[in-house]
Scaffold this motif. Sequence first.
Motif, PDB file in Angstrom:
ATOM      1  N   SER A  51      -7.296   0.194  -4.789  1.00 55.86           N
ATOM      2  CA  SER A  51      -6.002  -0.311  -4.833  1.00 55.86           C
ATOM      3  C   SER A  51      -5.322  -0.265  -3.089  1.00 55.86           C
ATOM      4  N   LEU A  52      -5.878   1.012  -2.448  1.00 49.87           N
ATOM      5  CA  LEU A  52      -5.492   0.988  -1.172  1.00 49.87           C
ATOM      6  C   LEU A  52      -6.223   0.243  -0.211  1.00 49.87           C
ATOM      7  N   SER A  98      -7.881   2.891   5.117  1.00 47.57           N
ATOM      8  CA  SER A  98      -7.091   2.069   4.419  1.00 47.57           C
ATOM      9  C   SER A  98      -5.801   1.808   4.606  1.00 47.57           C
ATOM     10  N   LYS A 108       0.881  -1.255   0.067  1.00 53.40           N
ATOM     11  CA  LYS A 108       0.080  -0.063  -0.005  1.00 53.40           C
ATOM     12  C   LYS A 108       0.949   1.236   0.093  1.00 53.40           C
ATOM     13  N   ASN A 160     -10.868  18.444   1.238  1.00 51.34           N
ATOM     14  CA  ASN A 160     -11.970  17.664   0.587  1.00 51.34           C
ATOM     15  C   ASN A 160     -12.461  16.497   1.198  1.00 51.34           C
ATOM     16  N   ARG A 161     -11.877  16.104   2.577  1.00 53.60           N
ATOM     17  CA  ARG A 161     -12.210  15.383   3.594  1.00 53.60           C
ATOM     18  C   ARG A 161     -11.776  13.704   2.932  1.00 53.60           C
ATOM     19  N   THR A 162     -10.539  13.668   2.175  1.00 50.15           N
ATOM     20  CA  THR A 162     -10.044  12.259   1.644  1.00 50.15           C
ATOM     21  C   THR A 162      -9.502  11.681   2.685  1.00 50.15           C
ATOM     22  N   TYR A 182      -7.593   4.328  -7.416  1.00 52.00           N
ATOM     23  CA  TYR A 182      -6.568   4.597  -6.349  1.00 52.00           C
ATOM     24  C   TYR A 182      -7.115   4.070  -5.186  1.00 52.00           C
ATOM     25  N   LEU A 183      -8.327   4.675  -4.630  1.00 54.35           N
ATOM     26  CA  LEU A 183      -8.883   4.158  -3.579  1.00 54.35           C
ATOM     27  C   LEU A 183      -9.115   2.652  -3.293  1.00 54.35           C
ATOM     28  N   ILE A 229     -11.083   8.801   4.443  1.00 55.81           N
ATOM     29  CA  ILE A 229     -11.411   7.595   3.772  1.00 55.81           C
ATOM     30  C   ILE A 229      -9.871   6.963   3.657  1.00 55.81           C
ATOM     31  N   GLN A 247     -18.778   7.823  -4.351  1.00 53.73           N
ATOM     32  CA  GLN A 247     -18.268   7.542  -2.862  1.00 53.73           C
ATOM     33  C   GLN A 247     -18.750   6.075  -2.535  1.00 53.73           C
ATOM     34  N   ARG A 252     -10.027   7.203 -12.295  1.00 51.49           N
ATOM     35  CA  ARG A 252      -8.567   7.133 -11.457  1.00 51.49           C
ATOM     36  C   ARG A 252      -9.002   7.249  -9.975  1.00 51.49           C
ATOM     37  N   ARG A 262       2.001   1.883  -3.206  1.00 47.06           N
ATOM     38  CA  ARG A 262       0.695   2.495  -4.298  1.00 47.06           C
ATOM     39  C   ARG A 262       0.337   3.962  -3.741  1.00 47.06           C
ATOM     40  N   ARG A 275     -18.005  13.688   2.927  1.00 49.51           N
ATOM     41  CA  ARG A 275     -17.560  12.941   1.569  1.00 49.51           C
ATOM     42  C   ARG A 275     -16.127  13.383   1.305  1.00 49.51           C
ATOM     43  N   GLY A 276     -15.533  12.407   0.818  1.00 50.24           N
ATOM     44  CA  GLY A 276     -14.024  12.628   0.733  1.00 50.24           C
ATOM     45  C   GLY A 276     -13.431  11.800  -0.901  1.00 50.24           C
ATOM     46  N   LEU A 277     -13.561  12.705  -2.003  1.00 49.42           N
ATOM     47  CA  LEU A 277     -12.850  12.163  -3.088  1.00 49.42           C
ATOM     48  C   LEU A 277     -11.904  13.261  -3.693  1.00 49.42           C
ATOM     49  N   TYR A 278     -10.988  12.885  -4.447  1.00 53.96           N
ATOM     50  CA  TYR A 278     -10.077  13.688  -4.816  1.00 53.96           C
ATOM     51  C   TYR A 278     -10.639  14.453  -6.029  1.00 53.96           C
ATOM     52  N   GLN A 279     -10.724  15.640  -5.939  1.00 57.00           N
ATOM     53  CA  GLN A 279     -11.538  16.464  -6.934  1.00 57.00           C
ATOM     54  C   GLN A 279     -10.831  16.660  -8.285  1.00 57.00           C
ATOM     55  N   ASP A 280      -9.460  16.794  -8.364  1.00 56.48           N
ATOM     56  CA  ASP A 280      -8.800  17.146  -9.646  1.00 56.48           C
ATOM     57  C   ASP A 280      -8.683  16.026 -10.659  1.00 56.48           C
ATOM     58  N   ILE A 281      -8.864  14.766 -10.054  1.00 57.98           N
ATOM     59  CA  ILE A 281      -8.577  13.783 -10.998  1.00 57.98           C
ATOM     60  C   ILE A 281      -9.881  13.157 -11.628  1.00 57.98           C
TER      61      ILE A 281
END
Lengths: 402, 301
Positions: free
Chosen positions: B99-100, A214, A3, A205-207, B96-97, A210, B141, B92, A6, B82-88
């Motif tokens: 794969s982790l 993991s 990980k 962005n609260r990522t 990525y999420l 998440i 999400q 993708r 990754r 909520r949490g997602l990468y905004q610029d991709i």
Amino acid sequence: MKKLLRVFKYEYSRHVFRKRFIFALLGMPFILILIAAFGFISIAIQYKDTPVGYVDNAGVIVDETIILPSGWFFKPVELIRFNDESTARLAVDQGTIQGVYIIDENYIDTGNVHLIAPKTVSSNAQSDFQDFLQLNLLATQSQDRVDRLLDGPKIEIFSIDGSRHASSQRILDIVIPIAVGVLFMVMVNITGGYLLQALLEEKENRTMEIIVTSISPNQLMIGKTLADMCVGLTQLAAWLGFGILGLAVAKVLSPWVAGQQYSLGNLGLVMALIFPAFIMIAGLMAAVGAMMTEGQEAQQMATIFTLPLFVPLWFVGPLMTNPNSPLVIGMSLFPLTSPMTMPLRTAFTTVPTWQLAISLVILYLCAAGALILAGRAFRIGMLQYGRRVKWREVFQRGKSYE
Amino acid sequence: MPAIHVNEITKSFGSIKAVNGVSFEVQQGEIFGLLGPNGAGKTTSIRMILDIFKPDSGSISVLGGAMSEDKKDKIGYLPEERGLYQDIPLERCLIYLASLKGMEMNVIKKRMNEYLERFDLVLSRKKKVKELSKGMQQKAQLISTLIHEPDLIIIDEPFSALDPVNTQIVRELLMEQRDKGKAIVMCTHQMHQVEELCDRLVLIDKGKTVLYGNIHDIRRQFAKREISVWSLDEFPSHVFGVKEIIQENHEIRLRLDATTNPQDVLKDLVNSGIKLERFEIAMPTLDEIFIRVVQGEEMHV
């Protein structure tokens, strides 16, 4: 580990394939090429290949066939001898020559030379005439003496304590650590800024919440920091590549550059110091990114770590004259100044092995410490939305979050 | 073996006690409601379950033991924020999420395509996340929460920003996961969703457990002493054991005395010859129970 790799891969590709990175990567060499191009163009504009005349009233021109050293791109102008001033003036009036140099009959005593020209002669013609005159004055000397006179002395500067030295023939030993150090600092600022910004974005962005479900925060931070370091090294390698290419071109064009030597051991030392220094700075940047809530505030905080990197440049004078002074030794051991100070010291003196070892150990320990600190700051700060985390919290309460 | 066993956990931040002695269990194959008003301690409890925070005291067992890095791959989490990468691009981001979570690329791609199709996001896969609508981001999400087929799913407000069609898709998805034996913890303020989906619930307020158990039992427990009757016949003005009769057209509500058994009232009405179209013990909604408990009227642990 999988990980972590990754995270590393994602973070690396995320930065390297961004427009801003490519712009920064190519921007610096492009600017340097642009400056060189402007220089070349300005020389080319001033260059004139119209012959120049001379009248030798002193009888110092003993060999009219002397071959002048050829310039990088421009041939020397033709120098035409005239027996009297009036013929020369006529040629000037007709425009067949740019102007005529009248060497005074007492030239040896006075050094007087008169130039007759409608305006002035080009700078390349002036330079060629001076070389021509000098070489003729030296015509009776042996070739060794001529070379020595033209090359100038090879001065070696010794420090007060008698230890070695700076040499005009090993100027790269000084220039390369400074150049690499400056590039390193620029790179740390740029890529550290990427890391800092990325963490702020992930908080915003609260990522983060998440991601940490993991992968462990420590693995995440290590992955991010290593990726950031590799982004920086990619940039540095590219810039060094351009630098080496430029040096190779300069060696072909300039015999002086070709004569320069550089110790690869010194470059190895620079790299050995830069590696942990980069991790340390990246770790600290990551900690700041995790603690702060706004980009501008975070950038200001980050200057606390990036500004000391430049300090050795302010002390280059004392560093050259007294490379074993307590101040300089202190700077070569302090982790934020040592990456630049130590290679410079080695250029001017023989640094004791124990100092080199301590400097490296301190840097590697600080790099590990910065990563741990970043992990703690991350644990505390990752879910603190809109609230700035204080350093005290990171040091005192960091463990309770683990 | 319960999927989650939470035993008397407490957590303080400075002088604030965010969670104070909360206990509950979540079984495999159930949808469990984790409810409470804002600031009750739900999110802190979830973060402790997920090992983001350590509890000050008490113990948590997840999927049969203490939380570990390996178990993170068996958990799907949809946080409230909520949490997602905004610029991709969406694709993708999901890769990525996923794969982790330890997934291999071929599996990720296969499952991602299935979910994108199911959520009608195939055409948006190349778009940057920030270009997607709020509802689309919510669906994305959810995909990242479920793509690795976790054994334990913790979802906070899964229906927010979804239109009725997508709400139904998500409901079906959750029921499907439950039927596969997955444990689902659902936090929501939409009580009708809890009533329809959850088997059991815990209600936390001010960091403490105030309600815990089977939803049907809880509703019965909170049932008012009231019967609702539907009849076309003329209704008597007095019924034994009933202290008040309220008639609205053909629906009659009977408020019972403290000792009266609703079965006895039914028997009396049938014996009196009244034809009943419908007879039911009036059950409170979860909304009502929530308000009553949170407003401090009752505490039923």
